[in-house]
Design an enzyme around this catalytic site. Structure first.
Site, PDB file in Angstrom:
ATOM      1  N   PHE A 100       0.854  -1.190   0.000  1.00 52.63           N
ATOM      2  CA  PHE A 100       0.000   0.000   0.000  1.00 52.63           C
ATOM      3  C   PHE A 100       0.890   1.241   0.000  1.00 52.63           C
ATOM      4  O   PHE A 100       1.720   1.420   0.875  1.00 52.63           O
ATOM      5  CB  PHE A 100      -0.938   0.036   1.212  1.00 52.63           C
ATOM      6  CG  PHE A 100      -1.876   1.205   1.145  1.00 52.63           C
ATOM      7  CD1 PHE A 100      -2.972   1.188   0.293  1.00 52.63           C
ATOM      8  CD2 PHE A 100      -1.646   2.368   1.876  1.00 52.63           C
ATOM      9  CE1 PHE A 100      -3.824   2.279   0.189  1.00 52.63           C
ATOM     10  CE2 PHE A 100      -2.485   3.461   1.773  1.00 52.63           C
ATOM     11  CZ  PHE A 100      -3.582   3.420   0.934  1.00 52.63           C
ATOM     12  N   ASP A 150       9.243   2.585   1.631  1.00 57.27           N
ATOM     13  CA  ASP A 150       8.089   3.346   2.099  1.00 57.27           C
ATOM     14  C   ASP A 150       7.986   3.102   3.603  1.00 57.27           C
ATOM     15  O   ASP A 150       7.505   2.055   4.050  1.00 57.27           O
ATOM     16  CB  ASP A 150       6.837   2.855   1.359  1.00 57.27           C
ATOM     17  CG  ASP A 150       5.566   3.547   1.840  1.00 57.27           C
ATOM     18  OD1 ASP A 150       5.596   4.178   2.909  1.00 57.27           O
ATOM     19  OD2 ASP A 150       4.533   3.436   1.152  1.00 57.27           O
ATOM     20  N   LYS A 203       2.634  10.033   8.396  1.00 58.57           N
ATOM     21  CA  LYS A 203       1.987   9.538   9.617  1.00 58.57           C
ATOM     22  C   LYS A 203       2.602  10.075  10.916  1.00 58.57           C
ATOM     23  O   LYS A 203       2.311  11.184  11.318  1.00 58.57           O
ATOM     24  CB  LYS A 203       1.980   8.009   9.597  1.00 58.57           C
ATOM     25  CG  LYS A 203       0.985   7.443   8.554  1.00 58.57           C
ATOM     26  CD  LYS A 203       0.728   5.988   8.795  1.00 58.57           C
ATOM     27  CE  LYS A 203      -0.214   5.375   7.761  1.00 58.57           C
ATOM     28  NZ  LYS A 203      -1.613   5.653   8.004  1.00 58.57           N
TER      29      LYS A 203
HETATM   30  N1  PLP Z   1       2.348   4.277   2.531  1.00 59.19           N
HETATM   31  C1  PLP Z   1       2.041   3.464   3.553  1.00 59.19           C
HETATM   32  C2  PLP Z   1       2.968   2.352   3.901  1.00 59.19           C
HETATM   33  C3  PLP Z   1       0.872   3.658   4.277  1.00 59.19           C
HETATM   34  O1  PLP Z   1       0.570   2.842   5.286  1.00 59.19           O
HETATM   35  C4  PLP Z   1       0.019   4.735   3.922  1.00 59.19           C
HETATM   36  C5  PLP Z   1      -1.240   4.951   4.640  1.00 59.19           C
HETATM   37  O2  PLP Z   1      -1.774   4.112   5.290  1.00 59.19           O
HETATM   38  C6  PLP Z   1       0.384   5.548   2.846  1.00 59.19           C
HETATM   39  C7  PLP Z   1       1.556   5.298   2.186  1.00 59.19           C
HETATM   40  C8  PLP Z   1      -0.488   6.693   2.434  1.00 59.19           C
HETATM   41  O3  PLP Z   1      -0.396   7.707   3.360  1.00 59.19           O
HETATM   42  P1  PLP Z   1      -1.485   8.904   3.371  1.00 59.19           P
HETATM   43  O4  PLP Z   1      -2.783   8.294   3.752  1.00 59.19           O
HETATM   44  O5  PLP Z   1      -0.943   9.864   4.387  1.00 59.19           O
HETATM   45  O6  PLP Z   1      -1.499   9.477   1.993  1.00 59.19           O
END
Ligand code: PLP
Length: 397
Positions: A138, A223, A252
């Site tokens: 994700f 990520d 986050k």
């Molecule tokens: N990358 C990861 C690993 C995530 O867990 C998330 C959100 O859950 C995102 C990217 C996307 O982040 P945002 O919701 O702040 O755009």
């Protein structure tokens, strides 16, 4: 406004992208939140891994208050000290040499994807632009990041997707090797797949991926939007996995509740961005950066991190005990205070049962209960979670 009226208005005025649980949260302190009717809840969701220091940590609140009185926004047409200082702090405590700030995880990954494309084009020509990402991953909800995401349900209805992404099974080196072509520019992955069901990358696999990237001249992108900022026991997960990426994304927990994202990179990669090649109006905003500086300062002090490690061991042991006692629990996975409990049944009802008993938990990938409490969570609070979970799961076993 009473919760029922709020629900009605939400349904009338908000686009239906969410299906919230039926409580309205009005206040939070540490690991507790309170609803409109004054009921208290123990928070093991933490704003989905956001409130790393708990709700309204005094240092974060003070930093925001002070900055709000001085300057809320100025634009990246000018220098602002909180942005530069935060960048320096992140660089001094990571592998990275340079930082680009934005406002969310998706934007941080969007920046990483754009940086990969510019770097690869500059170094290898127009034919190299593909990024290999993982199945079950994700990376966000913008068009590029949902195309990077290895989950059909996230992509449903949005075709045509952004081209240039290939998905391979996680922790499968052979599949990754076979997927690399002359078009491949980078490999992008989460050290722990959070949304995908709390799957931890194997250390040997990651080390082999790093070596592959070196041999084939590919960028390695981590990520760490969910795993960064102390969540897994070290400031960034890569530190304990023995592998250093070329690019890392954060969001986050970085702002402790204030929206901020960051894309960090080595000088070699970062030089591919030049003035006008990427930008964000709010990125690096002084308010958000001041909050993030306060979060980082608390984490760097070490005491909260040390406490979090103890609590992570305690939680993990408690969850493993549950697994031994209850056949309905099929697996326990995670690192630090990002833990998942895979059930043999759908987890949605368990989330509701916990809510009714005053505990907020989350379910991801249908059957995985996910726990992402504040790093300041107390042992007695974990005990309460484990008691409530035991009761609920025993009834369902
Ligand atoms: N990358 C990861 C690993 C995530 O867990 C998330 C959100 O859950 C995102 C990217 C996307 O982040 P945002 O919701 O702040 O755009």
């Amino acid at each position: 406004m009473p919760t029922d009226d709020l629900r009605e208005d939400a349904s009338r005025y908000l686009m239906h992208t969410y299906a919230p649980l039926p409580i309205s949260i009005v206040r939070g302190k540490g690991s507790r939140v309170y609803d409109l009717e004054g009921r208290e809840y123990l928070d093991f969701v933490g704003g989905v891994a956001v409130t790393v220091l708990g709700h309204c940590h005094p240092d974060v609140v003070t930093a925001i208050q002070k900055q709000a009185q001085r300057l809320l926004h100025a634009s990246n047409l000018f220098y602002t000290e909180p942005q530069v200082t935060l960048a320096r702090m992140l660089v001094e405590h990571s592998f990275a040499d340079k930082v680009f700030f934005c406002n969310s995880g998706a934007e941080a990954n969007e920046a990483a994807i754009k940086l990969v494309r510019r770097y690869a084009r500059q170094k290898h020509g127009d034919a190299r632009f593909e990024i290999i990402t993982m199945q079950r991953s994700f990376h966000g909800r913008t068009m590029a990041t949902l195309s990077a995401t290895g989950q059909e349900k996230i992509q449903a209805g949005y075709a045509p997707l952004v081209p240039g992404f290939t998905h391979v099974p996680f922790n499968d080196l052979g599949a990754l090797e076979r997927a690399i072509t002359d078009r491949t520019a980078a490999i992008m992955l989460e050290p722990i797949q959070g949304e995908g069901g709390v799957h931890v990358a194997d250390t040997k696999y990651l080390q082999a991926v790093r070596e592959l990237c070196r041999q084939r001249d590919l960028l390695l992108v981590f990520d760490e939007v969910q795993t960064g900022m102390g969540r897994t026991g070290t400031l960034f997960a890569y530190e304990q996995l023995g592998v250093t990426p070329d690019i890392m994304t954060l969001a986050k927990g970085l702002g402790g509740g204030v929206p901020i994202g960051a894309c960090l990179a080595t000088d070699a990669a970062a030089q591919a961005f030049t003035p006008t090649s990427h930008a964000s109006t709010f990125g690096g905003n002084p308010l958000a950066c001041s909050a993030a500086m306060a979060v980082l300062q608390v984490l760097l002090d070490g005491r909260v991190m040390a406490h979090a490690k103890q609590m992570a061991d305690y939680l993990s042991k408690g969850l493993h005990d549950l697994q031994e006692r209850l056949p309905i629990v099929q697996a326990v996975r995670g690192l630090g205070l990002l833990q998942g409990l895979e059930l043999g049944i759908d987890g949605k009802q368990i989330v509701t049962d916990c809510l009714q008993r005053g505990i907020l938990i989350n379910c991801t990938a249908d059957r995985v209960l996910r726990f992402m409490p504040a790093l300041t969570i107390a042992q007695a609070e974990i005990d309460r979670l484990l008691d409530v979970l035991t009761n609920i799961l025993m009834k369902r076993s």
